[in-house]
Scaffold this motif. Structure first.
Motif, PDB file in Angstrom:
ATOM      1  N   VAL A 179       0.771  -1.232  -0.032  1.00 52.84           N
ATOM      2  CA  VAL A 179       0.076   0.081  -0.109  1.00 52.84           C
ATOM      3  C   VAL A 179       0.877   1.168  -0.046  1.00 52.84           C
ATOM      4  O   VAL A 179       0.262   2.298  -0.481  1.00 52.84           O
ATOM      5  CB  VAL A 179      -1.155   0.034   1.225  1.00 52.84           C
ATOM      6  N   PRO A 180       2.128   1.407   0.658  1.00 51.16           N
ATOM      7  CA  PRO A 180       2.809   2.411   0.304  1.00 51.16           C
ATOM      8  C   PRO A 180       3.018   2.901  -1.141  1.00 51.16           C
ATOM      9  O   PRO A 180       3.099   4.286  -1.431  1.00 51.16           O
ATOM     10  CB  PRO A 180       4.292   2.227   1.116  1.00 51.16           C
ATOM     11  N   SER A 181       2.984   2.067  -2.033  1.00 56.09           N
ATOM     12  CA  SER A 181       3.167   2.569  -3.507  1.00 56.09           C
ATOM     13  C   SER A 181       1.907   3.044  -3.887  1.00 56.09           C
ATOM     14  O   SER A 181       2.040   3.596  -5.065  1.00 56.09           O
ATOM     15  CB  SER A 181       3.464   1.079  -4.346  1.00 56.09           C
ATOM     16  N   ILE A 182       0.826   3.196  -3.322  1.00 58.08           N
ATOM     17  CA  ILE A 182      -0.513   3.695  -3.603  1.00 58.08           C
ATOM     18  C   ILE A 182      -0.835   4.985  -2.782  1.00 58.08           C
ATOM     19  O   ILE A 182      -1.719   5.676  -2.971  1.00 58.08           O
ATOM     20  CB  ILE A 182      -1.789   2.936  -3.742  1.00 58.08           C
ATOM     21  N   GLY A 183       0.288   5.368  -1.970  1.00 55.72           N
ATOM     22  CA  GLY A 183       0.134   6.735  -1.055  1.00 55.72           C
ATOM     23  C   GLY A 183      -0.423   6.475   0.091  1.00 55.72           C
ATOM     24  O   GLY A 183      -0.983   7.690   0.938  1.00 55.72           O
ATOM     25  N   THR A 184      -0.153   5.266   0.899  1.00 58.38           N
ATOM     26  CA  THR A 184      -0.679   5.087   2.451  1.00 58.38           C
ATOM     27  C   THR A 184      -0.006   4.152   2.986  1.00 58.38           C
ATOM     28  O   THR A 184       0.664   3.315   2.335  1.00 58.38           O
ATOM     29  CB  THR A 184      -2.577   4.640   2.351  1.00 58.38           C
ATOM     30  N   HIS A 185       0.100   4.256   4.089  1.00 61.06           N
ATOM     31  CA  HIS A 185       1.022   3.261   5.063  1.00 61.06           C
ATOM     32  C   HIS A 185      -0.125   2.379   6.057  1.00 61.06           C
ATOM     33  O   HIS A 185       0.392   1.621   6.772  1.00 61.06           O
ATOM     34  CB  HIS A 185       1.867   3.954   5.972  1.00 61.06           C
ATOM     35  N   SER A 186      -1.250   2.811   5.607  1.00 61.28           N
ATOM     36  CA  SER A 186      -2.149   1.962   6.649  1.00 61.28           C
ATOM     37  C   SER A 186      -3.124   0.806   5.681  1.00 61.28           C
ATOM     38  O   SER A 186      -3.554   1.415   4.675  1.00 61.28           O
ATOM     39  CB  SER A 186      -3.084   2.919   7.238  1.00 61.28           C
ATOM     40  N   VAL A 187      -3.355  -0.151   6.457  1.00 55.91           N
ATOM     41  CA  VAL A 187      -4.490  -1.039   5.660  1.00 55.91           C
ATOM     42  C   VAL A 187      -5.713  -1.181   6.678  1.00 55.91           C
ATOM     43  O   VAL A 187      -6.217  -2.156   6.350  1.00 55.91           O
ATOM     44  CB  VAL A 187      -3.587  -2.360   5.443  1.00 55.91           C
ATOM     45  N   GLY A 188      -5.808  -0.277   7.272  1.00 54.26           N
ATOM     46  CA  GLY A 188      -6.787  -0.315   8.318  1.00 54.26           C
ATOM     47  C   GLY A 188      -8.233  -0.149   7.678  1.00 54.26           C
ATOM     48  O   GLY A 188      -9.167  -0.865   8.077  1.00 54.26           O
ATOM     49  N   GLY A 189      -8.246   0.572   6.813  1.00 55.08           N
ATOM     50  CA  GLY A 189      -9.493   0.604   5.988  1.00 55.08           C
ATOM     51  C   GLY A 189     -10.165  -0.617   5.237  1.00 55.08           C
ATOM     52  O   GLY A 189     -11.364  -0.953   5.368  1.00 55.08           O
ATOM     53  N   PHE A 190      -9.000  -1.080   4.721  1.00 56.83           N
ATOM     54  CA  PHE A 190      -9.220  -2.451   3.879  1.00 56.83           C
ATOM     55  C   PHE A 190      -9.918  -3.330   5.055  1.00 56.83           C
ATOM     56  O   PHE A 190     -10.723  -4.144   4.699  1.00 56.83           O
ATOM     57  CB  PHE A 190      -7.908  -2.867   3.217  1.00 56.83           C
ATOM     58  N   PHE A 191      -9.006  -3.627   6.159  1.00 52.49           N
ATOM     59  CA  PHE A 191      -9.227  -4.685   6.917  1.00 52.49           C
ATOM     60  C   PHE A 191     -10.465  -4.273   7.678  1.00 52.49           C
ATOM     61  O   PHE A 191     -11.385  -5.451   8.039  1.00 52.49           O
ATOM     62  CB  PHE A 191      -8.181  -5.131   7.747  1.00 52.49           C
ATOM     63  N   ALA A 192     -10.706  -3.218   8.132  1.00 51.65           N
ATOM     64  CA  ALA A 192     -12.204  -2.894   8.694  1.00 51.65           C
ATOM     65  C   ALA A 192     -13.292  -3.117   7.839  1.00 51.65           C
ATOM     66  O   ALA A 192     -14.214  -3.756   8.481  1.00 51.65           O
ATOM     67  CB  ALA A 192     -12.051  -1.328   9.181  1.00 51.65           C
ATOM     68  N   ALA A 193     -13.357  -2.661   6.616  1.00 47.14           N
ATOM     69  CA  ALA A 193     -14.363  -2.985   5.708  1.00 47.14           C
ATOM     70  C   ALA A 193     -14.318  -4.489   5.641  1.00 47.14           C
ATOM     71  O   ALA A 193     -15.494  -5.136   5.457  1.00 47.14           O
ATOM     72  CB  ALA A 193     -14.057  -2.428   4.474  1.00 47.14           C
ATOM     73  N   TYR A 194     -13.157  -5.138   5.315  1.00 48.05           N
ATOM     74  CA  TYR A 194     -13.205  -6.860   5.333  1.00 48.05           C
ATOM     75  C   TYR A 194     -14.020  -7.298   6.398  1.00 48.05           C
ATOM     76  O   TYR A 194     -14.670  -8.256   6.246  1.00 48.05           O
ATOM     77  CB  TYR A 194     -11.683  -7.277   5.218  1.00 48.05           C
ATOM     78  N   VAL A 195     -13.770  -7.041   7.560  1.00 49.19           N
ATOM     79  CA  VAL A 195     -14.375  -7.638   9.085  1.00 49.19           C
ATOM     80  C   VAL A 195     -15.518  -7.342   8.963  1.00 49.19           C
ATOM     81  O   VAL A 195     -16.372  -8.068   9.272  1.00 49.19           O
ATOM     82  CB  VAL A 195     -13.421  -7.096  10.253  1.00 49.19           C
ATOM     83  N   ALA A 196     -16.106  -6.044   8.571  1.00 51.08           N
ATOM     84  CA  ALA A 196     -17.586  -5.415   8.758  1.00 51.08           C
ATOM     85  C   ALA A 196     -18.274  -6.475   8.189  1.00 51.08           C
ATOM     86  O   ALA A 196     -19.464  -6.848   8.374  1.00 51.08           O
ATOM     87  CB  ALA A 196     -17.621  -4.101   8.764  1.00 51.08           C
ATOM     88  N   VAL A 197     -18.096  -6.458   6.723  1.00 53.89           N
ATOM     89  CA  VAL A 197     -18.851  -7.147   5.681  1.00 53.89           C
ATOM     90  C   VAL A 197     -18.852  -8.684   6.078  1.00 53.89           C
ATOM     91  O   VAL A 197     -19.805  -9.267   5.935  1.00 53.89           O
ATOM     92  CB  VAL A 197     -18.236  -6.952   4.425  1.00 53.89           C
TER      93      VAL A 197
END
Length: 335
Positions: A179-197
């Protein structure tokens, strides 16, 4: 991650043997003991090799807990609710994945890693108490489950499991580095959505998983996972990670419980069925975290996620091959 997946993989077949000889409770408690041992090894590790040994030991113990506890569920619940039961059981793992890292960061930030490992050892001991006092089926009942129905497992089904596992292993092993290559150092949004769904699908839709066509559900999930992996290969913005995480959670929530229920339907011995699925799923994740790491070093993570998308699509073909093969076998028997 490679060491953990390797420990999981190496522990699957011994778990099946322990369960068959001494029962489900003995398997889960032996897994808890190995995980407690790994916590002690983490406390004493001062270099990468001891740390890797601790991680493999943790994987070995976790394999016993996973195979034993899922089989425990399939024995206790009605057979026509297998997918729902496995799904709700797996939901507890998803919640721990969501909550655990955040709590661990708080503990390490305020105290230290040794305190974190001591808390982990205590929680593992608590799980051992739960296994000790939870009603378990008699050993004879588990051993005789093979007599309930004749079953089969094919290389096509194993190939489908392996194909889906590669994508899972790629996401878990490489996403944080990618993810740093696309402008972020956090995967929190991905995994939060992953777990919620994941939670929403298993809780709201879980009862319908046993009423639908298992192959059709797995095909939908396979195509969804392939789309997620292709999206990760092409994504250019951190905001795209959230919908991709949601779709990934949707795919996992469908195929993990349904595929395991499918194999339980086909393979007479429930313990063997769960061990078969876990072995091939973990083999795929292990191969992804190790071999594809070399591909990433040479060609980059976008290529790796693109390859994983293609491999996930193979699951649909493998399932179709299994259906064709099973029909051919049935016709030959009739003749």
């Amino acid at each position: 991650m490679g060491g953990f997946f390797l420990g999981l993989l190496l522990g699957i077949r011994p778990s099946e043997i322990v369960m068959r000889r001494w029962g489900i409770r003995a398997l889960v408690l032996s897994g808890v003991l190995l995980m407690t041992t790994s916590g002690i090894l983490f406390l004493t590790a001062k270099a990468i090799i001891p740390l890797w040994i601790a991680r493999v030991t943790q994987g070995l113990g976790w394999s016993g807990v996973v195979v034993g506890s899922i089989t425990w569920v399939t024995v206790l619940i009605p057979r026509d609710r297998t997918a729902q039961g496995i799904g709700l059981h797996g939901l507890l793992f998803q919640i721990s994945q969501a909550v655990g890292p955040g709590l661990a960061e708080i503990v390490v930030g305020r105290y230290s890693f040794p305190i974190l490992f001591l808390i982990g050892i205590a929680l593992t001991g608590l799980s051992g108490l739960c296994a000790t006092f939870t009603p378990a089926p008699p050993h004879s009942e588990v051993s005789s489950s093979a007599a309930e129905a004749s079953g089969r497992e094919t290389w096509a089904l194993r190939g489908a499991v392996l194909s889906l596992a590669v994508g899972f292993g790629c996401v878990m092993s490489f996403l944080a580095d990618y993810v740093p290559s696309i402008g972020t150092h956090s995967v929190g949004g991905f995994f939060a959505a992953y777990v919620a769904v994941n939670i929403l699908v298993r809780v709201i839709y879980g009862a319908r998983l046993d009423r639908g066509n298992r192959i059709r559900i797995i095909n939908v999930a396979s195509i969804s996972q392939a789309a997620v992996l292709a999206g990760l290969a092409m994504t250019m913005s951190p905001w795209q990670l959230v919908p991709l995480g949601a779709m990934f959670g949707f795919a996992i929530a469908l195929y993990l419980p349904v595929f395991q229920a499918l194999i339980v339907d086909l393979v007479a011995d429930r313990g063997r069925a769960i061990a078969t699925f876990q072995f091939w799923y973990l083999l795929g994740a292990t191969l992804a975290s190790s071999l594809l790491g070399f591909v990433a070093a040479i060609a980059g993570y976008r290529v790796v996620f693109g390859l994983a998308a293609v491999i996930a699509g193979f699951a649909v073909g493998f399932l179709k091959l299994d259906q064709v093969t099973s029909k051919a076998v049935s016709l030959s028997r009739l003749e």
